[in-house]
Write an enzyme that holds these catalytic residues in place. Structure first.
Site, mmCIF file in Angstrom:
data_model
loop_
_atom_site.group_PDB
_atom_site.id
_atom_site.type_symbol
_atom_site.label_atom_id
_atom_site.label_comp_id
_atom_site.label_asym_id
_atom_site.label_seq_id
_atom_site.Cartn_x
_atom_site.Cartn_y
_atom_site.Cartn_z
ATOM 1 N N LYS A 53 0.243 7.941 -9.629
ATOM 2 C CA LYS A 53 -0.843 7.145 -10.217
ATOM 3 C C LYS A 53 -2.163 7.922 -10.147
ATOM 4 O O LYS A 53 -2.923 7.968 -11.112
ATOM 5 C CB LYS A 53 -0.962 5.798 -9.479
ATOM 6 C CG LYS A 53 0.190 4.865 -9.837
ATOM 7 C CD LYS A 53 0.333 3.675 -8.907
ATOM 8 C CE LYS A 53 1.614 2.910 -9.244
ATOM 9 N NZ LYS A 53 1.979 1.876 -8.297
ATOM 10 N N GLN A 97 -0.437 -0.669 -2.956
ATOM 11 C CA GLN A 97 0.968 -0.326 -3.183
ATOM 12 C C GLN A 97 1.889 -1.224 -2.347
ATOM 13 O O GLN A 97 1.706 -1.365 -1.145
ATOM 14 C CB GLN A 97 1.192 1.156 -2.832
ATOM 15 C CG GLN A 97 2.575 1.666 -3.174
ATOM 16 C CD GLN A 97 2.846 1.650 -4.679
ATOM 17 O OE1 GLN A 97 2.037 2.068 -5.477
ATOM 18 N NE2 GLN A 97 4.014 1.134 -5.052
ATOM 19 N N ASP A 120 -3.028 -4.733 -11.599
ATOM 20 C CA ASP A 120 -1.566 -4.922 -11.514
ATOM 21 C C ASP A 120 -1.160 -6.260 -12.151
ATOM 22 O O ASP A 120 0.002 -6.477 -12.461
ATOM 23 C CB ASP A 120 -1.120 -4.930 -10.040
ATOM 24 C CG ASP A 120 -0.439 -3.628 -9.636
ATOM 25 O OD1 ASP A 120 0.010 -2.894 -10.539
ATOM 26 O OD2 ASP A 120 -0.351 -3.357 -8.419
#
Ligand code: NAP
Length: 295
Positions: A53, A97, A120
């Site tokens: 990422k 994460q 997200d």
């Protein structure tokens, strides 16, 4: 193989090039899109995802801020870090994460991220926006699947779509996005007897379970669009999806490979969400400046 391959790597490259151009235009106006990525603990797979990422940001004109914390980090400290990032105007997206160490409650963490930075799309607010058909961040993997289906050039409206899997991060938002595109949607899960009875009637099948060969040739209507979200290892240790690719490809109309299908699209849509968040922040800055000068 008779199915057309839906090339997620090529589509990803194309979308990322557009992201790069828009990020450069925004930077020229003084706003560089910024993504904060928080990694807690030392799970090797998570470390790879985070690295990819950060790398993708650097390659496409976004800046990233990576925080690594030990697995022992108290939940309160993690929440405090997120609140600081919420208030940081150089950050437009915050990603923690998953999975997190057991003592940290994931939903608590997700709900602490500012709604305007939930790139997200996992918060209850983002899920509610999707359900209500309001603008907001769409979870990256199902958002990427929609782009892959669009790439076939086939309309989703009026089609019968079957989603296999109902997780909050993939299956459920996938079903809602297909519904928003005016498909007629059936959702199957571990309690569905005879999934093939549903999938055989589907024009579009999205499989997001995490079980090799879950979708076999006898479960697919000839000509269907098949999107394989699954990530598994075969007997040789190679990455494979949930679809029996060798069996299904000869009769499907379009199919995504694993690897090279859904996988690359997930990070790409994260870049898109972060960029669009920065574009909104820049537009708000401009309108605030206008209000100040005109008062
Ligand atoms: P998850 O949270 O474990 O959810 C799996 C879903 O599959 C659940 O809804 C479960 O049903 C259902 N299921 C389990 N066994 C089943 C069966 N035998 N028949 C029908 N449904 C069954 O997983 P996820 O996070 O949604 O991810 C699914 C897969 O996609 C995994 O392989 C994951 O690694 C992969 N993935 C890939 C990407 C990517 O970027 N390529 C991103 C995210 C996920 P119940 O709800 O009834 O338990």
């Amino acid at each position: 193989m008779s199915a057309h391959l839906i090339d997620g790597t090529a589509l990803s490259r194309q979308i990322r090039a557009e992201v790069g151009q828009r990020a450069a235009a925004l930077s020229a106006r003084g706003v560089t899109p910024g993504l904060a990525v928080i990694l807690v603990g030392d799970d090797p797979a998570s470390a790879v995802y985070v690295r990819n990422k950060v790398k993708a940001c650097a390659e496409h004109g976004l800046h990233s801020h990576l925080e690594r914390h030990p697995a022992t980090l108290p939940e309160t400290e993690l929440l405090a870090r997120i609140r600081l990032l919420n208030d940081d105007p150089s950050i437009h997206g915050i990603l923690v994460q998953m999975p997190l160490p057991r003592h940290i409650r994931p939903q608590r963490v997700i709900e602490t991220i500012a709604t305007t930075k939930d790139v997200d799309g996992y918060s209850v607010q983002s899920a509610g926006d999707l359900m209500a058909g309001l603008p907001g961040f769409r979870p990256c993997t199902p958002y990427g699947c929609i782009k892959l289906i669009e790439a076939t050039g086939q309309p989703m409206a009026g089609k019968h779509a079957v989603v296999i899997g109902r997780s909050n991060t993939v299956g459920k938002p996938m079903a809602l996005l297909l519904l928003q595109a005016n498909a007629t949607v059936t959702v199957c899960h571990s309690g569905t007897p005879d999934i093939g009875r549903h999938s055989r009637m589907a024009d579009i099948v999205v499989v997001a379970v995490g079980r090799r060969n879950l979708l076999s040739a006898d479960m697919v209507k000839p000509g269907a669009i098949v999107i394989d979200v699954g990530m598994n290892r075969n007997d040789e240790g190679k990455l494979c999806g949930d679809v029996d690719f060798a069996g299904v490809a000869p009769l499907a109309g379009w199919i995504t490979p694993v690897p090279g299908g859904v996988g690359p699209m997930t990070i790409t849509m994260l870049l898109v969400n972060t960029l669009e968040s920065a574009e909104r922040a820049a537009a708000n800055l401009t309108s605030t400046a206008h209000t100040i000068t005109s008062t």
